[in-house]
Write an enzyme that holds these catalytic residues in place. Structure first.
Site, PDB file in Angstrom:
ATOM      1  N   TYR A 182      14.940  39.322  18.863  1.00  0.00           N
ATOM      2  CA  TYR A 182      15.820  38.817  17.820  1.00  0.00           C
ATOM      3  C   TYR A 182      16.419  39.672  16.706  1.00  0.00           C
ATOM      4  CZ  TYR A 182      16.657  35.033  14.189  1.00  0.00           C
ATOM      5  OH  TYR A 182      17.194  34.416  13.214  1.00  0.00           O
ATOM      6  N   ASP A 183      15.697  40.635  15.986  1.00  0.00           N
ATOM      7  CA  ASP A 183      16.253  41.398  15.285  1.00  0.00           C
ATOM      8  C   ASP A 183      17.419  42.032  15.697  1.00  0.00           C
ATOM      9  OD1 ASP A 183      14.110  40.511  13.539  1.00  0.00           O
ATOM     10  OD2 ASP A 183      13.103  42.425  13.903  1.00  0.00           O
TER      11      ASP A 183
ATOM     12  N   LEU B 158       9.775   4.836  -2.414  1.00  0.00           N
ATOM     13  CA  LEU B 158       8.994   3.521  -1.274  1.00  0.00           C
ATOM     14  C   LEU B 158       7.880   3.103  -2.486  1.00  0.00           C
ATOM     15  CD1 LEU B 158       7.680   5.944   1.581  1.00  0.00           C
ATOM     16  CD2 LEU B 158       9.315   3.879   1.872  1.00  0.00           C
TER      17      LEU B 158
ATOM     18  N   GLU C  87       4.500   6.464  10.292  1.00  0.00           N
ATOM     19  CA  GLU C  87       4.685   7.883  10.349  1.00  0.00           C
ATOM     20  C   GLU C  87       3.852   8.514   9.095  1.00  0.00           C
ATOM     21  OE1 GLU C  87       8.913   7.950  10.312  1.00  0.00           O
ATOM     22  OE2 GLU C  87       9.324   8.015   8.421  1.00  0.00           O
TER      23      GLU C  87
ATOM     24  N   LYS D 185       3.221  10.243   5.520  1.00  0.00           N
ATOM     25  CA  LYS D 185       3.981  10.364   4.413  1.00  0.00           C
ATOM     26  C   LYS D 185       3.736  11.874   3.972  1.00  0.00           C
ATOM     27  CE  LYS D 185       4.235   8.476  -0.164  1.00  0.00           C
ATOM     28  NZ  LYS D 185       4.871   9.590  -0.859  1.00  0.00           N
TER      29      LYS D 185
ATOM     30  N   ASP E   1       3.787  15.069   1.643  1.00  0.00           N
ATOM     31  CA  ASP E   1       3.739  15.316   0.193  1.00  0.00           C
ATOM     32  C   ASP E   1       4.560  16.655  -0.125  1.00  0.00           C
ATOM     33  OD1 ASP E   1       2.951  14.748  -2.216  1.00  0.00           O
ATOM     34  OD2 ASP E   1       0.862  15.597  -2.180  1.00  0.00           O
TER      35      ASP E   1
ATOM     36  N   ARG F 201      16.399  14.567  -5.181  1.00  0.00           N
ATOM     37  CA  ARG F 201      16.837  13.114  -5.197  1.00  0.00           C
ATOM     38  C   ARG F 201      17.242  12.847  -6.664  1.00  0.00           C
ATOM     39  NH1 ARG F 201      12.212   9.144  -3.924  1.00  0.00           N
ATOM     40  NH2 ARG F 201      11.491  10.102  -5.627  1.00  0.00           N
TER      41      ARG F 201
ATOM     42  N   TYR G 147      13.204  12.199   8.022  1.00  0.00           N
ATOM     43  CA  TYR G 147      12.979  10.831   8.405  1.00  0.00           C
ATOM     44  C   TYR G 147      13.681   9.696   8.158  1.00  0.00           C
ATOM     45  CZ  TYR G 147      11.506  11.427   3.820  1.00  0.00           C
ATOM     46  OH  TYR G 147      11.233  11.844   2.270  1.00  0.00           O
TER      47      TYR G 147
ATOM     48  N   LYS H  54       7.498   1.479   8.757  1.00  0.00           N
ATOM     49  CA  LYS H  54       9.084   1.114   8.722  1.00  0.00           C
ATOM     50  C   LYS H  54       9.067   0.142   9.735  1.00  0.00           C
ATOM     51  CE  LYS H  54      10.276   5.511   6.772  1.00  0.00           C
ATOM     52  NZ  LYS H  54      11.048   6.684   7.135  1.00  0.00           N
TER      53      LYS H  54
ATOM     54  N   LYS I 203      -1.175   4.775   0.581  1.00  0.00           N
ATOM     55  CA  LYS I 203      -1.553   6.242   0.299  1.00  0.00           C
ATOM     56  C   LYS I 203      -3.134   6.417   0.609  1.00  0.00           C
ATOM     57  CE  LYS I 203       0.711   7.577  -3.575  1.00  0.00           C
ATOM     58  NZ  LYS I 203       1.156   8.932  -4.110  1.00  0.00           N
TER      59      LYS I 203
ATOM     60  N   CYS J  18     -26.769  34.059 -23.728  1.00  0.00           N
ATOM     61  CA  CYS J  18     -25.914  34.324 -22.437  1.00  0.00           C
ATOM     62  C   CYS J  18     -26.776  34.720 -21.511  1.00  0.00           C
ATOM     63  CB  CYS J  18     -24.904  35.424 -22.680  1.00  0.00           C
ATOM     64  SG  CYS J  18     -23.966  36.150 -21.421  1.00  0.00           S
TER      65      CYS J  18
ATOM     66  N   CYS K  33     -26.223  38.615 -20.535  1.00  0.00           N
ATOM     67  CA  CYS K  33     -26.513  39.712 -21.722  1.00  0.00           C
ATOM     68  C   CYS K  33     -27.460  39.284 -22.633  1.00  0.00           C
ATOM     69  CB  CYS K  33     -25.249  40.223 -22.374  1.00  0.00           C
ATOM     70  SG  CYS K  33     -24.701  39.171 -23.541  1.00  0.00           S
TER      71      CYS K  33
ATOM     72  N   CYS L 180     -20.096  33.202 -25.022  1.00  0.00           N
ATOM     73  CA  CYS L 180     -20.900  34.548 -25.421  1.00  0.00           C
ATOM     74  C   CYS L 180     -20.019  35.136 -26.435  1.00  0.00           C
ATOM     75  CB  CYS L 180     -21.374  35.160 -24.045  1.00  0.00           C
ATOM     76  SG  CYS L 180     -21.882  36.789 -24.374  1.00  0.00           S
TER      77      CYS L 180
ATOM     78  N   CYS M 271     -20.985  42.146 -23.600  1.00  0.00           N
ATOM     79  CA  CYS M 271     -21.462  41.340 -22.500  1.00  0.00           C
ATOM     80  C   CYS M 271     -21.079  41.835 -21.459  1.00  0.00           C
ATOM     81  CB  CYS M 271     -21.362  39.903 -22.757  1.00  0.00           C
ATOM     82  SG  CYS M 271     -22.026  39.223 -21.254  1.00  0.00           S
TER      83      CYS M 271
HETATM   84  S1  IVH Z   1      11.026   6.924   3.611  1.00  0.00           S
HETATM   85  C1  IVH Z   1      12.837   4.201   2.044  1.00  0.00           C
HETATM   86  N1  IVH Z   1       9.479   8.341   5.109  1.00  0.00           N
HETATM   87  O1  IVH Z   1       7.739   9.760  -0.119  1.00  0.00           O
HETATM   88  C2  IVH Z   1      13.773   5.549   2.517  1.00  0.00           C
HETATM   89  N2  IVH Z   1       9.454   8.849   2.733  1.00  0.00           N
HETATM   90  O2  IVH Z   1       6.918   7.952  -2.347  1.00  0.00           O
HETATM   91  C3  IVH Z   1      13.060   6.736   1.825  1.00  0.00           C
HETATM   92  N3  IVH Z   1       8.367  10.612   1.940  1.00  0.00           N
HETATM   93  O3  IVH Z   1      10.979   9.129  -1.867  1.00  0.00           O
HETATM   94  C4  IVH Z   1      11.756   7.095   1.954  1.00  0.00           C
HETATM   95  N4  IVH Z   1       7.326  10.985   3.620  1.00  0.00           N
HETATM   96  O4  IVH Z   1      10.272  11.429  -0.641  1.00  0.00           O
HETATM   97  C5  IVH Z   1      10.083   8.207   3.835  1.00  0.00           C
HETATM   98  N5  IVH Z   1       8.066   9.529   6.262  1.00  0.00           N
HETATM   99  C6  IVH Z   1       8.531   9.298   5.068  1.00  0.00           C
HETATM  100  C7  IVH Z   1       8.019  10.231   3.997  1.00  0.00           C
HETATM  101  C8  IVH Z   1       8.731   9.734   2.624  1.00  0.00           C
HETATM  102  C9  IVH Z   1       7.220  11.527   2.360  1.00  0.00           C
HETATM  103  C10 IVH Z   1       8.390  10.782   0.481  1.00  0.00           C
HETATM  104  C11 IVH Z   1       9.940  10.460  -0.011  1.00  0.00           C
HETATM  105  C12 IVH Z   1       9.896   8.991  -0.869  1.00  0.00           C
HETATM  106  C13 IVH Z   1       8.485   9.118  -1.351  1.00  0.00           C
HETATM  107  C14 IVH Z   1       8.175   7.947  -1.902  1.00  0.00           C
END
Ligand code: IVH
Length: 673
Positions: free
Chosen positions: A41-42, A88, A118, A120, A122, A141, A233, A297, A321, A415, A418, A433, A438
């Protein structure tokens, strides 16, 4: 070959290399399934780089070599989102998911709907705008309407396509805003923090903070070194492509070259969706990124307009959550850790128990008040949780499991290391302490002083510090500079050579940067970065020591708490003595840039005559002295320069006679700049 033919061959090879490299990027970063070795690759990458250097007019922004090319910015520009980036709505309660489903049924009577579940992720929400398949803008955002333009930072993330994959059969949209999450993989996060600990930089509390902090950096070159990744997503503005379902959206993004959620569940009704959410919860540790829940969704995008949105979130999606994971185990004992500043921290010694992917056997109990408040006793069954996803803490006691044999804990009267007295200041809950001698404190202090990010004393590891402190040879950092080879050789396992190396390594530290010394002092809240800022501003330790709160607070990155802590530190008698002794030991407490200048005028003798317009004679004299020069009242053959102001006296004539170099005010100022 003519220039044109030459160009033609280069154009062909360049575009072939770019396609190849992006294909390998995709295989490696998106599919995690490389076809070639890193070396191969390099080689491709270097060939492309060389060609682009030869033919700079052929460089285009979508070239894989341009991922890290961005210049540092002074600030981010704003980007207005053409379609708002909504959040959301979320819940911890299963029943509310049934309400969500009921409302959808009500709004779409008689319609058959399906759901996608799906993970979520973080991380940090981003929106990427592609026009004619090329990445044009990447943004955060922000407030949902306007975000920061972080295009340069986004380009450094290798799994994000700069241009759509060409082998996708699908017709690509004219315009598409692809939305998703930038995250730091758990593994990369741990490694980054390890590296930062070594360097003495502040640690990130969790992967999300690390990702957010990285995206906020103004220099894409630095961002490129952070282990960032992204999954997508959702879409914002979309022109020239019809996506009937969310499933189709995910699959289509995948063919364009995006990483999408690694797993999703297609569900015929809300009960299936609830099952999927439980399944997802069970496997949440298996993802390379942290997930804080699952998202349901509505699959059919055609229903979205009917379902609509509130000011904050769409009605076709909801997040469920997950509470942070807990574990129950037995608290076998409570031990006390003595920190660098003498603070006594109670630590829970636990029966090892798995929690969020690691085995936990110790957890912090913070302080004695906390133990009392939660009524934590030795022998208790306790519930632990990861605080900020990294440091485990005991959150509560399972009192129903008490047998009556549990023992109430009280902080030791002295302590534990010591035997010295401990006190509690009015302002703090922490016990300290008070014994500056110490060994526990000294050890931590010396360890910090010698660490890579501070004085970087090679070879002075934990074990050796332990020996030096235990033998009484070292009770504070200055003692390191008075050690002799013979003393070190008397310690166990230390030969002549290793002792000599240690002494050399310690002495090498005398010429370290000023910020390293400032950091090494161990001032509370002053990390390596703040120390660097302080060096830049004050240039020497004396100016820093005499700075007042107001001056300190005007410095970027130094807030009131840090300023207060710096003041307190230098006010203490003990610390003033420490600085004095460190200076006496030969530590140069001046910024290197100044040090280099310090002897600029060594051996040179100046005579001043006439009146200078911008300086008094005293000020001119100080400038000369500060750079190692001397000032004399009378001209002699030893005089190096005569500095002439307006109405010079007889000295000038004498100097001319002796052939001494005459300089005017402007030349003097330049010389002593
Ligand atoms: S959908 C509704 N899908 O969670 C369309 N958001 O707490 C936008 N997030 O603002 C959101 N995983 O930054 C969607 N599978 C997922 C997500 C997701 C993480 C975040 C996203 C959103 C925040 C809300």
């Amino acid at each position: 070959m003519s220039r044109n033919e030459d160009d033609k061959t280069a154009i062909e090879r360049i575009s072939q290399l770019r396609r190849e490299i992006e294909r390998h990027n995709y295989l490696y970063y998106v599919l995690a399934n490389p076809e070639i070795s890193d070396r191969q690759y390099d080689a491709l990458y270097e060939e492309l780089q060389t060609l682009e250097q030869q033919y700079p007019h052929l460089v285009t922004p979508d070239s894989p070599t341009m991922r890290v090319g961005g210049e540092p910015l002074s600030d981010f520009k704003n980007v207005k989102h053409t379609m708002p980036m909504l959040s959301l709505s979320n819940t911890y309660v299963r029943e509310e998911l049934l309400d969500f489903d009921a409302r959808i049924q009500r709004l779409l009577p008689g319609k058959i709907i399906s759901y996608i579940v799906e993970p979520k992720i973080d991380g940090v929400a981003v929106s990427l705008r592609y026009e004619k398949q090329l990445l044009v803008t990447g943004s955060t955002r922000g407030d949902g309407k306007t975000g920061d333009d972080i295009t340069g930072n986004i380009r450094t993330i290798r799994s994000i396509p700069l241009r759509f994959r060409s082998d996708s059969d699908l017709q690509a949209p004219e315009i598409i805003e692809v939305r998703g999450e930038v995250y730091m993989p758990k593994k990369g996060f741990v490694e980054l923090n390890q590296e930062r600990r070594k360097k003495g930089s502040e640690l990130f509390a969790n992967p999300r903070n690390a990702a957010a902090g990285s995206l906020k950096l103004l220099d894409p070159g630095l961002v490129a070194r952070r282990p960032l990744d992204a999954v997508f997503y959702s879409v914002g503005e979309l022109e020239g492509l019809n996506l009937a379902t969310h499933e189709e959206l995910l699959e289509t993004l995948k063919t364009f070259g995006f990483k999408t959620v690694p797993r999703y569940w297609k569900c015929g009704n809300i009960n299936e969706a609830l099952d999927a959410l439980e399944h997802l919860r069970d496997m949440r540790q298996d993802f390379p990124f942290e997930i804080d829940g699952g998202v349901i969704k509505v699959n059919e995008r055609t229903f979205y307009p009917t379902l609509g949105a509130t000011a904050k979130s769409h009605r076709w999606a909801v997040a469920y959550k997950y509470e942070p994971e807990h574990a129950e185990t037995t608290l076998r004992d409570i031990t006390i850790q003595v920190g660098r500043t003498g603070v006594l921290t109670p630590v829970a010694e636990l029966d090892p128990v798995p929690l969020e992917g690691s085995v936990i056997s110790r957890a912090t109990l913070h302080n004695a008040d906390e133990i009392k408040r939660k009524d934590i006793r030795i022998g208790d069954r306790v519930i632990i949780q990861k605080a900020g996803q990294v440091i485990p803490a005991v959150i509560e006691v399972n009192k129903s499991a008490r047998t009556g044999n549990e023992k109430i804990f009280s902080m030791p009267p002295s302590c534990p290391v010591c035997g010295g007295p401990i006190t509690q200041s009015e302002k703090e809950v922490a016990l300290r302490c008070e014994n500056m001698q110490c060994p526990a404190q000294i050890k931590r202090w010396i360890n910090h002083f010698a660490s890579r990010g501070a004085m970087d004393i090679d070879g002075l590891g934990d074990a050796l510090v332990e020996q030096l402190v235990a033998s009484g040879l070292v009770t504070e950092p200055t003692d390191l500079y008075n050690l002799t080879k013979e003393q070190v050789m008397n310690l166990e396992r230390m030969g002549e050579k290793s002792s000599e190396n240690l002494i050399n390594a310690i002495n090498a530290g005398k010429h370290r940067d000023l910020w390293r010394i400032i950091f090494a002092l161990g001032i509370r809240h002053v990390g390596a970065r703040s120390a660097q800022v302080l060096e830049q501003h004050f240039k020497n330790i004396d100016s820093l020591m005499s700075a007042d709160q107001e001056t300190l607070e005007t410095i970027p990155d130094i807030g009131p708490v840090v300023a207060r802590s710096i003041l307190d530190f230098f006010r203490s008698d003990r610390n003033q003595k420490l600085i004095k002794r460190l200076k006496e030991s030969g530590l140069k407490m001046i910024a290197i840039t100044i040090r280099e200048n310090q002897n600029k005028l060594a051996g040179q003798i100046f005579v001043l005559t006439g009146t200078l317009s911008s300086l008094t004679r005293e000020q001119a004299g100080e400038r000369i002295l500060a750079l190692g020069g001397k000032v004399s009242d009378s001209v002699s053959t030893k005089t190096t320069y005569i500095v002439t102001g307006s109405e010079p006296g007889s000295k000038l004539a004498k100097a001319r006679k002796l052939g001494i170099q005459v300089i005017d005010e402007e030349q003097f100022l330049k010389l002593t700049e």
